[in-house]
Design a protein around this motif. Structure first.
Motif, PDB file in Angstrom:
ATOM      1  N   GLN A 213       1.020  -1.310  -0.088  1.00  0.00           N
ATOM      2  CA  GLN A 213      -0.074  -0.053   0.010  1.00  0.00           C
ATOM      3  C   GLN A 213       0.995   1.175  -0.113  1.00  0.00           C
ATOM      4  OE1 GLN A 213      -3.547  -0.230  -0.354  1.00  0.00           O
ATOM      5  NE2 GLN A 213      -2.910   1.628  -0.874  1.00  0.00           N
ATOM      6  N   ASN A 217       0.835   3.914  -3.112  1.00  0.00           N
ATOM      7  CA  ASN A 217       0.573   5.452  -2.934  1.00  0.00           C
ATOM      8  C   ASN A 217       1.751   6.243  -3.429  1.00  0.00           C
ATOM      9  OD1 ASN A 217      -1.904   4.709  -1.550  1.00  0.00           O
ATOM     10  ND2 ASN A 217      -0.967   4.729   0.587  1.00  0.00           N
ATOM     11  N   GLN A 221       1.764   9.182  -6.372  1.00  0.00           N
ATOM     12  CA  GLN A 221       2.117  10.636  -6.214  1.00  0.00           C
ATOM     13  C   GLN A 221       3.383  10.915  -7.110  1.00  0.00           C
ATOM     14  OE1 GLN A 221       3.844  10.886  -2.234  1.00  0.00           O
ATOM     15  NE2 GLN A 221       4.894  12.747  -2.901  1.00  0.00           N
TER      16      GLN A 221
END
Length: 344
Positions: A213, A217, A221
């Motif tokens: 995770q 993420n 980004q």
């Protein structure tokens, strides 16, 4: 992402030479300029080899030949003990520049190659490698400017008229530097997401849900940051190939993190649930298993087989698309350099 060496080529009126005894300041400058021209041609061979050859031995051989050329020219200029009638300022500045070039093609080159070998182990290491390479080039440019300023000062001092205009070789070197710089900018944007994806793959291999995770993420980004940067970058001389390839790569990584990773996480969690149920069943004897437990377990077996089949299809599809994207970026990058750096 290779070490580049930028040399300058000076043009002055040619006059006859008399060994190392110079009747005029023009003869003196012409003598030194001849050596600089020899080095510039050798430098261009090295730059061209980097751009157009995949043969590492050939590239390194041209580098070694460049070093030998610098050594020979430096020796000839150093033998001018008296410069021009005792004026050795320009001569010394050129020798200093040659010394610096030689050092960077030997000692600094080895340091940068060593950094390059570990650069892909992290984004910070890659940034450090590119920064070190750029600093070397900045130093070379600085020493180049000092030598050129010394040339201009000598010409002004002795009232020598310098013919203007940039040489064809000088233009080629300028173009090659621009091409490599543009490629480096694209590569760094590409590498940040590519490296994060490698960390994501490692987390998947280890079935580390927290790390999966976290990297997913980060991938979203960095993809967004890269896509935003690309908006302000124009195609190079009308060529948007590597720009588009980089954009396509970032869009894939973002899609992977947003769509593929959640399916992957669901599969891992269900598979863990199944493995726990399997251990529970295996820990009991047949007589201790209830009908409800057996029915539930058999239903999970059917479901897990279906989930495995679905996951394998999704994973293979993602892998194939990723391989194509990365291969396309690499081949596009190579073609971009080869197409825009002049060969001869």
């Amino acid at each position: 992402m290779k070490l580049k060496l930028t040399l300058f080529l000076l043009f002055i009126s040619c006059c006859s030479m008399m060994a190392q005894e110079f009747k005029t300041p023009v003869e003196y400058l012409t003598y030194i300029n001849k050596e600089q021209e020899t080095i510039s041609k050798s430098t261009w061979k090295y730059t061209s080899a980097v751009a157009h050859s995949k043969n590492a031995r050939k590239i390194d051989n041209t580098r070694k030949q460049l070093v030998k050329t610098i050594e020979a020219s430096k020796k000839k200029i150093s033998e001018l003990k008296n410069g021009y009638k005792g004026d050795v300022e320009y001569q010394n500045q050129v020798i200093q520049y040659f010394d610096f070039c030689q050092k960077n093609l030997n000692e600094e080159y080895d340091k940068i190659i060593n950094m390059q070998e570990v650069a892909e182990q992290s984004y910070d290491a890659m940034e450090a490698y590119l920064l070190a390479r750029d600093l070397v080039n900045e130093k070379l440019d600085s020493e180049n400017e000092k030598a050129q300023n010394a040339f201009t000062s000598f010409a002004l001092k002795y009232k020598i008229t310098i013919s203007g205009g940039e040489s064809e070789l000088g233009k080629k070197m300028k173009i090659s530097n621009e091409v490599f710089d543009y490629h480096t900018a694209m590569y760094l944007i590409f590498f940040k997401t590519n490296y994060t994806d490698l960390n994501l793959s490692l987390a998947i291999k280890n079935k580390d849900l927290a790390a999966i995770q976290q990297n997913a993420n980060a991938l979203i980004q960095y993809s967004d940051e890269g896509l935003e940067k690309l908006k302000s970058i124009k195609p190079y001389n009308g060529d948007s190939s590597i720009l588009n390839a980089t954009k396509k790569t970032l869009e894939f990584y973002k899609k992977e993190a947003q769509k593929f990773v959640p399916k992957l996480v669901s599969f891992i969690m269900f598979n863990d649930k199944f493995e726990n149920a399997k251990k529970t069943m295996e820990s009991k004897s047949d007589k201790d298993r209830t009908k409800e437990e057996v029915d539930n377990y058999n239903a999970m077996v059917k479901q897990v087989n279906k989930e495995i089949e679905t996951y394998n299809k999704e994973n293979n599809s993602n892998f194939q698309e990723k391989s194509t994207i990365i291969n396309d970026w690499n081949s596009t990058g190579e073609s971009f350099i080869s197409n825009h750096v002049p060969e001869n």
